[in-house]
Design an enzyme around this catalytic site. Structure first.
Site, PDB file in Angstrom:
ATOM      1  N   GLU A 123     -56.502   4.748  17.486  1.00  0.00           N
ATOM      2  CA  GLU A 123     -56.051   3.386  17.964  1.00  0.00           C
ATOM      3  C   GLU A 123     -54.509   3.322  18.057  1.00  0.00           C
ATOM      4  O   GLU A 123     -53.775   2.572  19.168  1.00  0.00           O
ATOM      5  CB  GLU A 123     -56.359   2.229  16.922  1.00  0.00           C
ATOM      6  CG  GLU A 123     -57.927   2.216  16.987  1.00  0.00           C
ATOM      7  CD  GLU A 123     -58.460   1.710  18.162  1.00  0.00           C
ATOM      8  OE1 GLU A 123     -58.085   0.925  18.912  1.00  0.00           O
ATOM      9  OE2 GLU A 123     -59.556   2.378  18.614  1.00  0.00           O
TER      10      GLU A 123
ATOM     11  N   TRP B 278     -53.814   4.983  21.100  1.00  0.00           N
ATOM     12  CA  TRP B 278     -53.661   4.204  22.299  1.00  0.00           C
ATOM     13  C   TRP B 278     -52.796   3.393  22.658  1.00  0.00           C
ATOM     14  O   TRP B 278     -52.431   3.018  23.695  1.00  0.00           O
ATOM     15  CB  TRP B 278     -55.335   3.375  22.294  1.00  0.00           C
ATOM     16  CG  TRP B 278     -56.493   3.861  22.839  1.00  0.00           C
ATOM     17  CD1 TRP B 278     -57.630   4.464  21.992  1.00  0.00           C
ATOM     18  CD2 TRP B 278     -57.087   4.070  24.120  1.00  0.00           C
ATOM     19  NE1 TRP B 278     -58.468   4.954  22.753  1.00  0.00           N
ATOM     20  CE2 TRP B 278     -58.257   4.662  24.030  1.00  0.00           C
ATOM     21  CE3 TRP B 278     -56.360   3.431  25.335  1.00  0.00           C
ATOM     22  CZ2 TRP B 278     -58.843   4.625  25.174  1.00  0.00           C
ATOM     23  CZ3 TRP B 278     -56.950   3.806  26.612  1.00  0.00           C
ATOM     24  CH2 TRP B 278     -58.310   4.168  26.543  1.00  0.00           C
TER      25      TRP B 278
ATOM     26  N   TRP C 102     -61.207 -12.069  43.958  1.00  0.00           N
ATOM     27  CA  TRP C 102     -62.173 -12.728  42.845  1.00  0.00           C
ATOM     28  C   TRP C 102     -62.279 -13.981  43.196  1.00  0.00           C
ATOM     29  O   TRP C 102     -61.779 -14.899  43.753  1.00  0.00           O
ATOM     30  CB  TRP C 102     -61.300 -12.929  41.556  1.00  0.00           C
ATOM     31  CG  TRP C 102     -60.996 -11.325  41.132  1.00  0.00           C
ATOM     32  CD1 TRP C 102     -59.919 -10.911  41.276  1.00  0.00           C
ATOM     33  CD2 TRP C 102     -61.786 -10.695  40.015  1.00  0.00           C
ATOM     34  NE1 TRP C 102     -59.813  -9.649  40.467  1.00  0.00           N
ATOM     35  CE2 TRP C 102     -61.010  -9.342  39.821  1.00  0.00           C
ATOM     36  CE3 TRP C 102     -62.992 -10.989  39.355  1.00  0.00           C
ATOM     37  CZ2 TRP C 102     -61.605  -8.570  38.815  1.00  0.00           C
ATOM     38  CZ3 TRP C 102     -63.656 -10.034  38.550  1.00  0.00           C
ATOM     39  CH2 TRP C 102     -62.613  -8.612  38.405  1.00  0.00           C
TER      40      TRP C 102
ATOM     41  N   ASN D 224     -61.569  -6.616  17.620  1.00  0.00           N
ATOM     42  CA  ASN D 224     -61.475  -5.847  18.926  1.00  0.00           C
ATOM     43  C   ASN D 224     -62.930  -5.591  19.431  1.00  0.00           C
ATOM     44  O   ASN D 224     -62.903  -5.488  20.768  1.00  0.00           O
ATOM     45  CB  ASN D 224     -61.065  -4.478  18.277  1.00  0.00           C
ATOM     46  CG  ASN D 224     -60.654  -3.555  19.649  1.00  0.00           C
ATOM     47  OD1 ASN D 224     -59.826  -4.017  20.447  1.00  0.00           O
ATOM     48  ND2 ASN D 224     -61.659  -2.262  19.829  1.00  0.00           N
TER      49      ASN D 224
ATOM     50  N   TRP E  42     -59.605 -10.884  35.957  1.00  0.00           N
ATOM     51  CA  TRP E  42     -59.304 -10.712  34.604  1.00  0.00           C
ATOM     52  C   TRP E  42     -57.751 -11.194  34.281  1.00  0.00           C
ATOM     53  O   TRP E  42     -57.577 -11.316  33.017  1.00  0.00           O
ATOM     54  CB  TRP E  42     -59.136  -8.870  34.397  1.00  0.00           C
ATOM     55  CG  TRP E  42     -57.973  -8.412  35.384  1.00  0.00           C
ATOM     56  CD1 TRP E  42     -58.314  -7.911  36.587  1.00  0.00           C
ATOM     57  CD2 TRP E  42     -56.686  -7.950  34.926  1.00  0.00           C
ATOM     58  NE1 TRP E  42     -57.173  -7.215  37.084  1.00  0.00           N
ATOM     59  CE2 TRP E  42     -56.195  -7.306  36.022  1.00  0.00           C
ATOM     60  CE3 TRP E  42     -55.848  -8.225  33.770  1.00  0.00           C
ATOM     61  CZ2 TRP E  42     -54.823  -6.842  36.105  1.00  0.00           C
ATOM     62  CZ3 TRP E  42     -54.446  -7.754  34.075  1.00  0.00           C
ATOM     63  CH2 TRP E  42     -54.233  -7.063  35.053  1.00  0.00           C
TER      64      TRP E  42
ATOM     65  N   TRP F  69     -57.724  -5.424  29.118  1.00  0.00           N
ATOM     66  CA  TRP F  69     -58.223  -6.365  30.138  1.00  0.00           C
ATOM     67  C   TRP F  69     -58.703  -5.539  31.264  1.00  0.00           C
ATOM     68  O   TRP F  69     -59.748  -5.748  32.046  1.00  0.00           O
ATOM     69  CB  TRP F  69     -57.316  -7.574  30.657  1.00  0.00           C
ATOM     70  CG  TRP F  69     -57.825  -8.647  29.582  1.00  0.00           C
ATOM     71  CD1 TRP F  69     -57.106  -9.048  28.522  1.00  0.00           C
ATOM     72  CD2 TRP F  69     -59.149  -9.644  29.846  1.00  0.00           C
ATOM     73  NE1 TRP F  69     -57.742 -10.151  27.763  1.00  0.00           N
ATOM     74  CE2 TRP F  69     -58.806 -10.487  28.731  1.00  0.00           C
ATOM     75  CE3 TRP F  69     -59.933  -9.749  30.462  1.00  0.00           C
ATOM     76  CZ2 TRP F  69     -59.714 -11.507  28.203  1.00  0.00           C
ATOM     77  CZ3 TRP F  69     -60.842 -10.899  30.431  1.00  0.00           C
ATOM     78  CH2 TRP F  69     -60.786 -11.751  29.234  1.00  0.00           C
TER      79      TRP F  69
END
Length: 467
Positions: free
Chosen positions: A270, A273, A302, A337, A355, A378
């Site tokens: 993590e 990331w 969208w 998460n 998003w 996202w």
């Protein structure tokens, strides 16, 4: 002439190169500068600003012990920051300003302009490895996480990481007669349930590293279990250094870098990331403007599902795991998460909502809201980002609920109106509630099978346009 230390998101004595060099230059003044309108434009949450305010007051007292006076300059915009900082330097006779850098595009533009009028020196202090030090064979930033992770580990093992500033500024024993009482003119939300960083590092993180990190790989997916570290808000505002975190992690587990399959490596993953997303933000400036990483989504249209978006925001989707997660976010300023992935997939896939609307809503409520990680997450969920899940991977909120909240304890905590629903129905309570005439909970906003097929058809149609 003197040196001025500019406090940004670095409310710490540990691993703070700007403060370290400021003290070497006999610095007597530090400044923190607000940017209220810019904070609002960037959707900084009230709970995060309150968290920053609390840490600024603590940090101010620590700097006072070191002989540094802290001044807060209130501004509304970055342009105003430049003007008032220049004026403040003249008023105290400061010939140079030292600060830790910020990788976001708007902040970098501000600093570039500011450097034209004052002597500004910046230091990197918000990642474990220096920006740009982990590149592919073409000397470019990676676009896929797994090879980035392998390269990141190789660099760390071969070169190590800068430890010069770890514990370089020991706490002073000098007494402070009056505690700082800075207060921001911002719409704040109480963050007092989160301890200050020094308390977290003394009590919370050691317990996590000794008692919980070995079970993190499994427990982190179950929102009813307190299986995560809770460190993200501190990393976000710079109250804790990521270098300190990995230093402590390696101290507890010296062989962690050698086995990526070990359960404890999942937590380190993590942190990697985080490094990945922050380097992407610097390498691809358009990500700062919330552009889709995958250019094929540039013309993606969208649908306007305003009512569905409002239902999602207000925890009125009729899917308990989604609604409970949204209640957790609004009530606590944080979301587990696994739940972030579930609610993001639901919004972008089942509801076909842009998003960016979800990204903004999260930023407006999260205590750990961070442009790099939040926008990256996202885009991952929507299928538009760097190394994102494919658009045809759609989380089913019911099966996710059954798997990760099997006894419904998380759902019942945040949806008390479902407290008496039998376990058999807790993940899909409508049938049971209808049978007893209970109208306290919302009907399902969409039919999951129909919404999934609609999403697949829409994505395929939009992505094939202009090809």
């Amino acid at each position: 002439m003197s040196t001025l230390y500019w406090i940004r998101r670095d409310f710490r004595l540990d691993d703070n190169p700007a403060l370290f060099y400021a003290l070497q230059q006999n610095c007597k003044h530090a400044v923190f500068i607000t940017a209220y309108d810019t904070w609002r434009t960037h959707n900084h949450s009230g709970i995060q600003i309150d968290f920053i305010e609390r840490h600024l007051n603590w940090f101010s007292d620590e700097l006072t012990k070191l002989g540094i006076k802290v001044t807060v300059i209130e501004c509304n915009t970055f342009d105003e920051q430049r003007e008032k900082l220049t004026q403040f330097c003249r008023s105290i006779g400061a010939s140079s300003v030292l600060a830790n850098s910020e990788p976001e595009l708007r902040e970098k533009v501000r600093d570039t302009k500011l450097a034209q009028t004052i002597n500004l020196t910046l230091y990197d202090a918000d990642t474990i490895l220096p920006y740009g030090s982990v590149l592919n064979k073409q000397s470019e930033m990676f676009k896929v996480f797994t090879p980035y992770k392998k390269a990141w580990l190789n660099v760390l093992k071969q070169q190590g990481f800068e430890q010069t500033y770890l514990a370089a500024i020991p706490p002073s024993n000098n007494e402070v007669t009056q505690q700082s009482q800075f207060a921001f003119n911002y719409e704040k939300q109480d963050s007092s349930k989160w301890p200050l960083a020094h308390e977290f590092m003394q009590h919370v993180l050691p317990r996590f590293l000794t008692d919980k990190v070995t079970d993190y790989a499994n427990d982190r997916d179950f929102p009813a279990i307190k299986g995560t570290s809770g460190i993200s808000p501190y990393l976000t505002i710079g109250a804790i250094s990521p270098k300190r975190v990995i230093y402590d992690l390696i101290s507890y587990y010296p062989h962690i870098l050698e086995d990526m399959k070990a359960p404890i490596f999942t937590w380190l993953n993590e942190l990697i990331w985080r490094e990945f997303y922050r380097n992407l933000l610097l390498s691809f400036p358009n990500l700062n403007k919330l552009h889709d990483f995958q250019t094929k989504f540039k013309r993606f249209d969208w649908p306007d599902h305003h009512e569905k978006f409002n239902a999602w925001c207000n925890a009125q989707t009729g899917f308990p795991i989604v609604d409970a997660a949204m209640r957790q976010l609004k009530q606590t300023g944080w979301m587990h998460n696994r739940l972030r992935m579930i609610v993001a997939s639901f919004l972008t896939k089942h509801l076909l909502v842009d998003w960016r609307l979800g990204e903004a809503f999260f930023m407006q409520h999260l205590i750990d809201g961070d442009l790099a990680a939040n926008s990256g997450g996202w885009q991952w969920a929507a299928g538009t980002g760097c190394d994102a899940q494919p658009y045809f991977r759609i989380f089913n909120p019911i099966t996710q609920s059954e798997k990760f909240d099997p006894d419904g304890s998380f759902i019942r905590k945040y949806l008390p109106e479902l407290a008496n629903v039998p376990l058999k129905y807790i993940h899909q309570p409508q049938t049971y509630l209808d049978s007893i005439g209970d109208k306290s909970y919302w009907p399902q906003l969409v039919d999951l099978k129909e919404a999934r097929l609609q999403a697949l058809d829409y994505y395929q149609k939009e992505l094939n346009t202009d090809e």
